[in-house]
Enzyme design. Structure first.
Site, PDB file in Angstrom:
ATOM      1  N   CYS A  48      31.763  20.111  64.415  1.00  9.23           N
ATOM      2  CA  CYS A  48      31.238  20.961  63.252  1.00  9.23           C
ATOM      3  C   CYS A  48      31.426  20.423  61.554  1.00  9.23           C
ATOM      4  O   CYS A  48      30.776  20.854  60.673  1.00  9.23           O
ATOM      5  CB  CYS A  48      31.852  22.402  63.396  1.00  9.23           C
ATOM      6  SG  CYS A  48      33.730  22.327  62.663  1.00  9.23           S
ATOM      7  N   CYS A 116      32.972  25.761  55.072  1.00  8.50           N
ATOM      8  CA  CYS A 116      32.536  24.280  55.525  1.00  8.50           C
ATOM      9  C   CYS A 116      32.548  23.484  54.490  1.00  8.50           C
ATOM     10  O   CYS A 116      32.513  21.921  54.724  1.00  8.50           O
ATOM     11  CB  CYS A 116      31.012  24.252  55.801  1.00  8.50           C
ATOM     12  SG  CYS A 116      29.991  24.841  54.333  1.00  8.50           S
ATOM     13  N   ILE A 263      42.385   3.389  77.643  1.00 11.93           N
ATOM     14  CA  ILE A 263      42.518   2.395  76.204  1.00 11.93           C
ATOM     15  C   ILE A 263      41.795   3.514  75.254  1.00 11.93           C
ATOM     16  O   ILE A 263      40.554   3.955  75.419  1.00 11.93           O
ATOM     17  CB  ILE A 263      41.724   1.371  76.437  1.00 11.93           C
ATOM     18  CG1 ILE A 263      42.445   0.459  77.305  1.00 11.93           C
ATOM     19  CG2 ILE A 263      41.446   0.543  74.843  1.00 11.93           C
ATOM     20  CD1 ILE A 263      41.969  -0.942  77.532  1.00 11.93           C
ATOM     21  N   MET A 265      40.298   4.446  71.969  1.00 13.57           N
ATOM     22  CA  MET A 265      39.684   3.859  70.555  1.00 13.57           C
ATOM     23  C   MET A 265      39.645   5.049  69.490  1.00 13.57           C
ATOM     24  O   MET A 265      40.343   5.332  68.784  1.00 13.57           O
ATOM     25  CB  MET A 265      38.348   3.188  70.895  1.00 13.57           C
ATOM     26  CG  MET A 265      38.409   1.917  71.884  1.00 13.57           C
ATOM     27  SD  MET A 265      39.858   0.579  71.265  1.00 13.57           S
ATOM     28  CE  MET A 265      38.705  -0.051  70.243  1.00 13.57           C
ATOM     29  N   ASP A 366      23.724   7.841  75.429  1.00  8.13           N
ATOM     30  CA  ASP A 366      22.270   7.498  74.537  1.00  8.13           C
ATOM     31  C   ASP A 366      22.093   5.993  74.630  1.00  8.13           C
ATOM     32  O   ASP A 366      20.990   5.521  74.802  1.00  8.13           O
ATOM     33  CB  ASP A 366      22.088   7.862  73.197  1.00  8.13           C
ATOM     34  CG  ASP A 366      21.761   9.211  73.052  1.00  8.13           C
ATOM     35  OD1 ASP A 366      21.045   9.832  73.755  1.00  8.13           O
ATOM     36  OD2 ASP A 366      22.128   9.823  71.933  1.00  8.13           O
ATOM     37  N   GLY A1082      25.127  45.197  55.667  1.00  4.52           N
ATOM     38  CA  GLY A1082      23.845  46.073  55.427  1.00  4.52           C
ATOM     39  C   GLY A1082      23.335  45.533  54.113  1.00  4.52           C
ATOM     40  O   GLY A1082      22.577  46.617  53.512  1.00  4.52           O
ATOM     41  N   VAL A1085      26.672  45.748  49.986  1.00  6.08           N
ATOM     42  CA  VAL A1085      27.875  45.359  49.358  1.00  6.08           C
ATOM     43  C   VAL A1085      28.130  45.427  47.807  1.00  6.08           C
ATOM     44  O   VAL A1085      28.978  46.149  47.095  1.00  6.08           O
ATOM     45  CB  VAL A1085      28.841  44.366  49.886  1.00  6.08           C
ATOM     46  CG1 VAL A1085      30.155  44.536  49.793  1.00  6.08           C
ATOM     47  CG2 VAL A1085      28.390  44.299  51.505  1.00  6.08           C
ATOM     48  N   GLU A1264      20.399  40.557  54.371  1.00  7.82           N
ATOM     49  CA  GLU A1264      19.848  40.368  55.549  1.00  7.82           C
ATOM     50  C   GLU A1264      18.458  39.971  55.746  1.00  7.82           C
ATOM     51  O   GLU A1264      18.128  39.403  56.650  1.00  7.82           O
ATOM     52  CB  GLU A1264      20.215  41.825  56.393  1.00  7.82           C
ATOM     53  CG  GLU A1264      21.650  42.174  56.584  1.00  7.82           C
ATOM     54  CD  GLU A1264      21.500  43.627  56.778  1.00  7.82           C
ATOM     55  OE1 GLU A1264      21.486  44.547  56.042  1.00  7.82           O
ATOM     56  OE2 GLU A1264      21.775  43.885  58.037  1.00  7.82           O
TER      57      GLU A1264
HETATM   58  C1  LIG Z   1      30.680  15.802  68.877  1.00 10.04           C
HETATM   59  C2  LIG Z   1      30.424  14.555  69.737  1.00 10.04           C
HETATM   60  C3  LIG Z   1      28.955  14.208  69.663  1.00 10.04           C
HETATM   61  C4  LIG Z   1      28.433  13.489  70.570  1.00 10.04           C
HETATM   62  N1  LIG Z   1      27.130  13.087  70.474  1.00 10.04           N
HETATM   63  C5  LIG Z   1      26.904  12.087  71.402  1.00 10.04           C
HETATM   64  C6  LIG Z   1      25.258  11.630  71.340  1.00 10.04           C
HETATM   65  O1  LIG Z   1      24.636  12.387  70.839  1.00 10.04           O
HETATM   66  N2  LIG Z   1      24.810  10.711  72.120  1.00 10.04           N
HETATM   67  C7  LIG Z   1      25.922   9.967  72.791  1.00 10.04           C
HETATM   68  O2  LIG Z   1      25.416   9.198  73.671  1.00 10.04           O
HETATM   69  N3  LIG Z   1      27.246  10.320  72.952  1.00 10.04           N
HETATM   70  C8  LIG Z   1      27.521  11.452  72.106  1.00 10.04           C
HETATM   71  N4  LIG Z   1      28.921  11.545  72.139  1.00 10.04           N
HETATM   72  C9  LIG Z   1      29.848  10.962  72.891  1.00 10.04           C
HETATM   73  C10 LIG Z   1      30.475   9.516  72.125  1.00 10.04           C
HETATM   74  O3  LIG Z   1      29.575   8.561  72.134  1.00 10.04           O
HETATM   75  C11 LIG Z   1      31.640   9.100  73.089  1.00 10.04           C
HETATM   76  O4  LIG Z   1      32.641   9.922  73.280  1.00 10.04           O
HETATM   77  C12 LIG Z   1      31.932   7.720  72.420  1.00 10.04           C
HETATM   78  O5  LIG Z   1      31.224   6.854  72.324  1.00 10.04           O
HETATM   79  C13 LIG Z   1      33.469   7.477  73.110  1.00 10.04           C
HETATM   80  O6  LIG Z   1      33.862   6.145  72.324  1.00 10.04           O
HETATM   81  P1  LIG Z   1      35.367   6.462  72.186  1.00 10.04           P
HETATM   82  O7  LIG Z   1      35.842   5.050  71.230  1.00 10.04           O
HETATM   83  O8  LIG Z   1      35.637   7.679  71.283  1.00 10.04           O
HETATM   84  O9  LIG Z   1      36.285   6.397  73.382  1.00 10.04           O
HETATM   85  P2  LIG Z   1      37.505   6.873  73.841  1.00 10.04           P
HETATM   86  O10 LIG Z   1      37.758   8.278  73.934  1.00 10.04           O
HETATM   87  O11 LIG Z   1      38.512   6.285  72.774  1.00 10.04           O
HETATM   88  O12 LIG Z   1      37.732   6.170  75.189  1.00 10.04           O
HETATM   89  C14 LIG Z   1      36.752   6.503  76.213  1.00 10.04           C
HETATM   90  C15 LIG Z   1      36.956   5.713  77.465  1.00 10.04           C
HETATM   91  O13 LIG Z   1      36.866   4.389  77.307  1.00 10.04           O
HETATM   92  C16 LIG Z   1      37.669   3.550  77.770  1.00 10.04           C
HETATM   93  N5  LIG Z   1      37.776   2.362  76.857  1.00 10.04           N
HETATM   94  C17 LIG Z   1      37.460   2.455  75.638  1.00 10.04           C
HETATM   95  N6  LIG Z   1      37.764   1.128  75.046  1.00 10.04           N
HETATM   96  C18 LIG Z   1      37.953   0.202  76.185  1.00 10.04           C
HETATM   97  C19 LIG Z   1      37.901  -1.131  76.555  1.00 10.04           C
HETATM   98  N7  LIG Z   1      37.664  -1.747  75.338  1.00 10.04           N
HETATM   99  N8  LIG Z   1      38.104  -1.465  77.550  1.00 10.04           N
HETATM  100  C20 LIG Z   1      38.128  -0.625  78.906  1.00 10.04           C
HETATM  101  N9  LIG Z   1      38.078   0.537  78.480  1.00 10.04           N
HETATM  102  C21 LIG Z   1      37.952   0.906  77.332  1.00 10.04           C
HETATM  103  C22 LIG Z   1      38.997   4.454  77.647  1.00 10.04           C
HETATM  104  O14 LIG Z   1      39.919   3.902  78.846  1.00 10.04           O
HETATM  105  C23 LIG Z   1      38.546   5.870  77.907  1.00 10.04           C
HETATM  106  O15 LIG Z   1      38.544   6.070  79.500  1.00 10.04           O
HETATM  107  C24 LIG Z   1      29.416  12.569  71.216  1.00 10.04           C
HETATM  108  C25 LIG Z   1      30.969  12.696  71.564  1.00 10.04           C
HETATM  109  C26 LIG Z   1      31.166  13.834  70.330  1.00 10.04           C
HETATM  110  C27 LIG Z   1      32.758  14.175  70.284  1.00 10.04           C
HETATM  111  S1  FES Z   2      29.769  27.786  56.450  1.00 11.46           S
HETATM  112 FE1  FES Z   2      29.016  26.659  54.803  1.00 11.46          FE
HETATM  113  S2  FES Z   2      29.477  28.112  53.008  1.00 11.46           S
HETATM  114 FE2  FES Z   2      29.882  29.105  54.726  1.00 11.46          FE
HETATM  115  S1  FES Z   3      34.740  18.780  64.149  1.00  7.32           S
HETATM  116 FE1  FES Z   3      36.862  19.260  63.891  1.00  7.32          FE
HETATM  117  S2  FES Z   3      37.090  21.383  63.469  1.00  7.32           S
HETATM  118 FE2  FES Z   3      34.964  20.966  64.059  1.00  7.32          FE
END
Ligand SMILES: Cc1cc2nc3c(=O)[nH]c(=O)nc-3n(C[C@H](O)[C@H](O)[C@H](O)COP(=O)(O)OP(=O)(O)OC[C@H]3O[C@@H](n4cnc5c(N)ncnc54)[C@H](O)[C@@H]3O)c2cc1C
Ligand code: FES
Ligand code: FES
Length: 1332
Positions: A48, A116, A263, A265, A366, A1082, A1085, A1264
């Site tokens: 969000c 927000c 790991i 990241m 993706d 409604g 207010v 509304e």
């Molecule tokens: C709100 C939200 C929206 C998202 N939207 C999309 C989207 O639209 N499309 C999409 O494809 N994805 C989406 N994602 C997923 C996102 O792409 C993945 O969560 C992200 O890429 C993971 O990367 P990270 O660095 O945060 O991983 P982390 O959470 O830090 O790690 C994930 C895993 O990878 C392993 N790892 C990390 N680095 C290494 C390394 N160097 N060597 C070995 N293992 C490793 C870790 O051990 C762990 O198991 C979304 C996620 C969130 C939270």
């Molecule tokens: S959530 Fe954006 S102004 Fe209320």
């Molecule tokens: S993205 Fe962190 S509270 Fe919603």
């Protein structure tokens, strides 16, 4: 291992944490530990943006500081060592100096509830730190991860646009036309009816952005990074150890020692797993500044990118490379870039790493399908040495011999260049175009034999269609050697459908849609490659048919522009009189600086406890036993409240608080755990053991309720003689439409803090509610206290939309019971998932209609049935149903009308009030019927609408008189402003020229009755004090929940007392100052409370008149002092009795409403027939608002409601399991409109002022009504889908459900692909979800 100190900076101040808990995220740390409450909790899952802060990190090798936005809710504090965190408090405040972005977002009216806003400000701030003059693309990109439920985003974009180079311009060249050129689609542009409409804000008065004034990166951190010997840091908590190696060697050692440790990241994959799936890691390895993980190298065969690069960095590298290299080499990079532009929001892209993305292997990743088709190689390293493995299907399936070994680390990824005659494409379709996980995505690659069109290599992978990314390997093999032609495509579709199979019960549902997407993408790929081949060798390859090209084009651009035409104040009005002027929301600046205090921002009270609920996991069951022993034995647990404790007080009106011996829905409150801390309460709640015995029947859907006659209440209204009229009409048709529910998704979840005062049983309830008096009543009844002991306080509410009344009172009653029982303050803040599960939302409706009409479109007889899904208790269902029946005819005069309404009782959480209160559903049913009639008559729906519309003075079906002149004016104006006729022709031309994209246009009228139904429900009171320094304090019964009521009230006081607004203050709404208030909702207010305030001011003026007339040049200070000296009271209550209203349901007649808001909206959309995506190209809204008290606030209400309505009718979809479990419990599963969804062009105009003598300064309440206008988008999509079907030879009425999601749009655009997919026999499988 010894734990070390964590050191980082927050807003320029050093923070040293000696006993750091590695499980702690930055958000609670900021809010609870550092008391920086400007950063908000909205979801806790990265979805969000309310928690956005900026993290700055110095790289000693490059000597550069990287600033990027992050979601504090997913950022472990241990990952912040050596960084500088900037929160909204750090960039400016009212006490110091505002930051220009804070000032502009407020002054451009970009805040309503304001919850927000700090997140928006910080996303924008991070952008400006990197790009002080961003482009519009960068701007919309930067805000793509921030949700706002109130404003509809347009004013936020307006504010941010002032930083762009050419702020007035859309910066887009749509068909070579930009906003400043005027005109889109080659059509004459709308004429500004009111040339002199003043701007809602003035750019001249904005503070300039001066980058030299920003916080500098702390020199101490730079020095540390330069000088400190690189050595692994370790932070030990009670349960978890955080290991942060700073060299590759140390990383490998750590991985060797802790092979099972992830790991971490970006923590965007591990974090949600820990939080929502209960995964626990005793150790975490978090590499920090390891250069090898950040490598970017370009060799003769391709690019190598470090696994530690963020997705945002990858995006920039790729964007740079595709600029420099020839297209044939960059096919894979271009495809990756396409997905990186829509993947998540900017915060997540900046946090998430390439390595984390690849290794986490989400089924809907993706990038992985593209990296796999692009033949990428993963470069691994462990203490045993290096190794390369292909990013293959086997790797994605986690086959042990193709996977990383536990000790191995992914160092980098090699992505080869594409070759000549090689093509790579990326496809995805999600519920929302941006920041939404794909429903299906795909990577496809083909390599042809040199110079020919015979397939040499083919590779196709899909995401979202199985537990992992799936490859169509066999199909691809069988197509090798085939020429690239339609026959091959046909075979390819059949082969792929055979190979990539989805059972009817596949998780995620939408099975037929997914099957269709699988081959629709293939078709797009076929066309894309054919087009490229043609480009490469025009002589050899045929051109694509013109009509096919539309399959490849992107939907309409995302650049936004708008015009607003509102009313001018009378030139004779005194300049200091603020009524009618676009005054900024009074809390706007405080919203933007984070200083506005919401319930959970209040500091902890001494010895405060936290309460969390245990809810039922069964939809209809008997509770056999509840075992609390284990939960009670946990540290910190103080008590668990069950129904037994509440004996005699466990109900209020029709609602029961805690389950006694049965549960009636999943999410039914069973007991409440009270502990010293939130974590302890949550942990204990998981240990409460409940044994259930399922009961029959399980009723979830309206159809099931009808089958079991599970009805709560029924209502009927009738006018004319329907049966007789049916005998006389030319034609009769019957139809039905189903409308799904809607989640309120207020950004501030249900929140309360109850503080016993320790004397006489007095208790203070601080709560985010729309109805303090009701909370007072319920709490008093539960505690067996008189109401005068229970005081309820509400400063502001972070959005409510109807969802903070009934359930809030139950939550507050139980929290108050706990507080009273233990004599300690108790706080209860629902997490987003709990909130969505427990609180219910808008009622799903089933509408059945039978219309009798003449061939010219006149509807003479209408018989309509409404069935609403009320859920497991009555709540406000009957009232919502009644309001729906009273408003169901919308803007039409049906001379013979019968409408029935039935509330169905089901085993779902109880549905409740929601903005529009039954009208959005009832009105849609009527409009659907009109659309069907139009098809039957061969007329446009607009013609049928116009012919049936109320004209002049008339009476409604419940015999209330109305004057519909403004309705006709709105309709006419909207026709003219939208250039409806010209655009209708343009749409038809577009549709004739394009096969796979279709446009649709629809215009909807609005008549929205406003009133309270009963005199008593319209009464309001106020209290105005004048102090001796000449300042005034005003209180009234209305709640500020974003609709700007307090701002309007201060405008009223200012006009009445002729006092500057700056001298008037408003603190909070409280049952202590104004008793016996009505609920805020409604649309009335400001209307009602404003009249009460006006009354109080007039009383004061009357009292002080002799003093003022004696000293007309005096100031309020003089007059107040004189009054005091003469012992004249400077305090007055004001009262408004309410509007005379009544409704007799026995007779089916009455005068329930005071006035009607009229309006009309025209929307144009473009749909992609192959994917079901749609884009709202343009919306024109015309409203009759009487005399606007504050046009900025009123436009905000109209726009915000319109976007919320658009969400209701197009993307917001709740999914329930066949057992009644709500799956969609957060922003990642439930999509409200985001910035990408707003119309490319938006024009809002108000009719010139009209008089309505009974209302406050002749204004009309607008909270509304605008919501319903969102259905113009629904019907525009309907129009586009019909065009697609007509072209494919399918005629007749089209039955569509709301919301019109990509799934429904795609499946309605029937074509050869929808015919090709396998269909499961209904009943042969258990579907993943059921439409309720
Ligand atoms: C709100 C939200 C929206 C998202 N939207 C999309 C989207 O639209 N499309 C999409 O494809 N994805 C989406 N994602 C997923 C996102 O792409 C993945 O969560 C992200 O890429 C993971 O990367 P990270 O660095 O945060 O991983 P982390 O959470 O830090 O790690 C994930 C895993 O990878 C392993 N790892 C990390 N680095 C290494 C390394 N160097 N060597 C070995 N293992 C490793 C870790 O051990 C762990 O198991 C979304 C996620 C969130 C939270
Ligand atoms: S959530 Fe954006 S102004 Fe209320
Ligand atoms: S993205 Fe962190 S509270 Fe919603």
């Amino acid at each position: 291992m010894d734990s070390q100190e964590l050191l980082f900076f927050v807003n320029g101040r050093k923070v040293i944490e000696k006993n750091v808990d590695p499980e702690m995220m930055l958000l609670p740390y900021l809010r609870k530990k550092l008391r920086l409450t400007g950063t908000k909790y909205g979801c806790g899952s990265g979805g969000c943006g309310a928690c956005t802060v900026m993290v700055s990190r110095y790289n000693p090798s490059t000597k550069a500081v990287r600033h990027h936005p992050v979601n504090a809710c997913l950022t472990p504090i241990c990952s912040l060592y050596g960084t500088a965190v900037t929160t909204v408090e750090g960039i400016g405040s009212t006490r110091t100096r505002l930051h220009p972005i804070q000032e502009r977002i407020a002054k451009c009216h970009g805040t309503q509830c304001g919850f927000c806003t700090p997140g928006m400000v910080m996303s924008m701030y991070a952008l400006l730190r990197n790009h002080p003059e961003p482009t519009l693309d960068q701007l919309t990109d930067a805000l793509s991860g921030n949700l706002c439920r109130c404003t509809g985003y347009r004013p936020i974009i307006d504010a941010c646009k002032t930083f762009c180079k050419a702020s007035g311009c859309c910066q887009g060249k749509e068909n070579g036309v930009c906003c400043s050129d005027g005109g889109v689609n080659g059509l004459a542009e709308l004429q500004d009816g009111d040339e002199t409409s003043p701007e809602l804000f003035s750019e001249e008065e904005f503070l300039p952005l001066d980058p030299t004034q920003e916080l500098i990166f702390p020199p101490e951190l730079m020095l540390m990074a330069e000088k400190q010997p690189p050595k692994t840091r370790v932070f030990c908590g009670d349960r978890m150890t955080w290991i942060s190696p700073v060299t590759l060697k140390e990383l490998l050692e750590a991985k060797f020692k802790y092979p099972q440790a992830p790991i971490v990241m970006g923590n965007t994959s591990v974090g949600p797993e820990v939080k929502f799936k209960g995964v626990f890691h005793p150790a975490i390895i978090s590499p920090d500044r390891i250069e090898e993980l950040g490598v970017i190298s370009q060799a003769c065969d391709g690019l190598t990118l470090g696994a530690g690069l963020s997705l945002d960095q990858v995006k920039h590298v790729l964007a740079d490379v595709v600029q420099k290299l020839p297209e044939e080499k960059t096919q894979t990079y271009r495809a990756l870039l396409k997905h990186l532009r829509t993947l998540a929001g900017s915060q997540i892209r900046n946090m998430a790493s390439l390595g984390g993305h690849i290794v986490s292997r989400h089924l809907d990743s993706d990038l992985n399908p593209l990296l796999a088709v692009g033949n990428c190689t993963l470069n691994l390293l462990s203490k045993d040495g290096e190794r390369q493995i292909p990013l293959s299907e086997q790797f994605l399936r986690k086959c042990p011999d193709a996977d990383l070994k536990p000790q191995e680390v992914l160092v980098s990824v090699s992505i080869p260049y594409s070759r000549k005659w090689e093509f790579v494409s990326a496809f995805r379709q999600a519920q929302r175009q941006q920041n939404a996980l794909a429903i299906v995505n795909s990577g496809m690659r083909v390599l042809f034999r040199e110079g020919g069109d015979l397939i040499k290599e083919l590779s196709i992978l899909y995401g979202g269609v199985g537990p992992t990314t799936v490859s169509a390997t066999n199909s691809c093999q069988r197509l090798i050697g085939r020429p690239w032609n339609e026959e091959m495509l046909d075979t390819a579709c059949r082969l792929v459908l055979d190979e990539v199979t989805l059972p009817g019960s596949a998780p995620g549902g939408k099975v037929e849609f997914k099957r269709t997407l699988i081959i629709s993408f293939l078709f797009k790929f076929y066309l894309e490659v054919s087009q490229s081949l043609k480009r490469m060798d025009p002589a050899h390859y045929p051109s694509l048919a013109d009509r096919y090209e539309s399959a490849l084009e992107d939907l309409h651009s995302k650049h936004h522009w708008r015009t607003l035409t509102h009313q001018n104040v009378d030139p004779m009005q005194l300049p200091q009189d603020p009524i009618g002027r676009p005054i900024m929301h009074l809390s706007g600046i405080k919203h933007a600086t984070g200083e506005a205090i919401y319930c959970d921002d209040m500091p902890a009270v001494d010895q405060e406890l936290f309460l969390t609920f245990v809810t039922s996991s069964r939809a209809h069951a008997r509770i056999v036993s509840i075992d609390l022993s284990e939960a009670l034995s946990l540290p910190g647990v103080v008590d668990i409240i069950t129904a037994d404790h509440l004996q005699g007080v466990n109900t209020f009106a029709t609602e029961t608080f805690l389950a006694t011996d049965e549960v009636h829905c999943i999410g039914h409150l069973v007991c409440a755990v009270i502990a010293e801390s939130e974590t302890q309460a949550k942990q204990a709640a998981k240990q409460v053991k409940i044994v259930y015995q399922d009961l029959k029947p399980l009723i979830l859907t309206i159809e099931e309720a009808i089958q079991h006659k599970s009805f709560e209440s029924e209502r009927k209204l009738e006018c004319g003689n329907v049966d007789e009229a049916f005998q006389k009409v030319d034609q009769i048709l019957e139809g039905e439409i189903y409308i799904g529910g809607q989640e309120h998704f207020y950004m501030e979840t249900q929140s309360m803090l109850v503080v016993p005062k320790g004397e006489d049983g007095e208790i203070d309830v601080y709560v985010s509610t729309q109805f303090p008096k009701y909370i007072q009543d319920v709490v008093a009844s539960t505690l067996k206290l008189s109401a005068n002991k229970v005081m309820c306080h509400v400063r502001r509410v972070g959005g409510a939309f109807g969802g903070k009344v009934g359930k809030t009172s139950i939550l507050a009653a139980i929290t108050a019971f706990a507080a009273s029982k233990h004599g300690r303050a108790v706080r209860c803040i629902l997490e987003r998932g709990e909130d969505m599960l427990i609180t219910g939302g808008r009622h799903p409706y089933l509408g059945k209609y039978k219309a009798g009409f003449m061939n010219d479109g006149r509807i003479l007889a209408l018989d309509v049935e409404h069935y609403s899904n009320g859920g497991s208790s009555v709540d406000e269902s009957l009232w919502v149903l009644e309001w729906g029946l009273l408003k169901m005819e919308n803007a039409y005069k049906f001379p013979n009308l019968r409408c029935w309404g039935t509330v169905c009782r089901t085993n779902l959480p109880s549905n409740t009030a929601f903005r529009g209160f039954g009208f959005p559903q009832a009105g849609l049913i009527t409009e659907a019927c009109i659309t069907d009639v139009a098809v039957q008559c061969g007329l446009s729906p607009e013609q049928v609408r116009a012919i049936n519309m109320y004209k002049q003075i008339d009476i409604t079906h419940y015999k209330q008189e109305l004057s519909a002149k403004p309705l006709a004016e709105c309709w006419r104006e909207c026709m003219a402003k939208s250039s409806y006729s010209l655009r209708k022709t343009a749409v038809e031309r577009f549709n004739a020229e394009n096969s796979w994209k279709k446009r649709g246009l629809a215009m909807i009228p609005l008549k929205f009755p406003v009133g309270t139904g009963l005199l008593a429900l319209g009464q309001a009171a106020a209290l105005v004090h004048i102090y001796l320094d000449g300042s005034a304090l005003v209180t009234h019964g209305g709640i500020e929940m974003g609709q700007g009521v307090h701002t309007k009230i201060i405008q009223v006081v200012s006009r009445e007392l002729r006092m500057p607004m700056s001298s008037v203050h408003l603190r909070e709404t409280s049952t202590e100052t104004v008793p016996n208030t009505n609920a805020s909702g409604g649309s009335v207010v400001a209307d009602l409370n404003g009249l009460a305030v006006k009354d109080a001011c007039q009383t004061l003026l009357k009292r002080l008149e002799p003093i003022i007339s004696k000293n007309p040049r005096g100031t309020w200070k003089d007059w107040a002092q004189t009054a005091f000296d003469q012992s004249i009271s400077l305090s007055a209550v004001g009262y408004f009795r309410g509007y005379e209203s009544d409704m007799n349901w026995e007779k089916g007649e009455g005068h329930p409403f005071e006035y009607f808001v009229y309006g009309a909206a025209c929307s144009e959309v473009e749909i992609d027939c192959l994917t079901g995506a749609h884009k709202n190209i343009r919306t024109d809204i015309v409203m009759d608002v009487g005399r606007s008290i504050n046009p900025a606030i009123d436009i905000g209400q109209v726009e915000g409601a319109f976007i919320q309505g658009m969400g209701l009718y197009t993307i917001e979809e709740l999914s329930y399991s066949p057992q009644g479990m709500l799956y969609s419990r957060g922003p990642n599963q439930y999509k409200i409109p985001a910035i990408c969804d707003i119309p490319t062009e938006l024009h809002v105009s108000f009719l010139p002022p009209s008089e309505h003598s009974n209302t406050l300064y002749s204004s009309k309440g607008l909270g509304e009504s605008g919501l319903f206008l969102g259905c113009s988008v629904f019907f525009a999509i309907h129009d586009a889908v019909r065009a697609a079907r007509q072209e494919r030879g399918i005629s007749g009425p089209l039955k569509l459900r709301s919301p019109l999601t990509p799934e429904r749009i795609r499946m309605a655009c029937e074509d050869k692909f929808t015919k090709m997919i396998p269909r499961d026999k209904p009943g042969s499988y258990v579907p993943w979800n059921v439409p309720v």
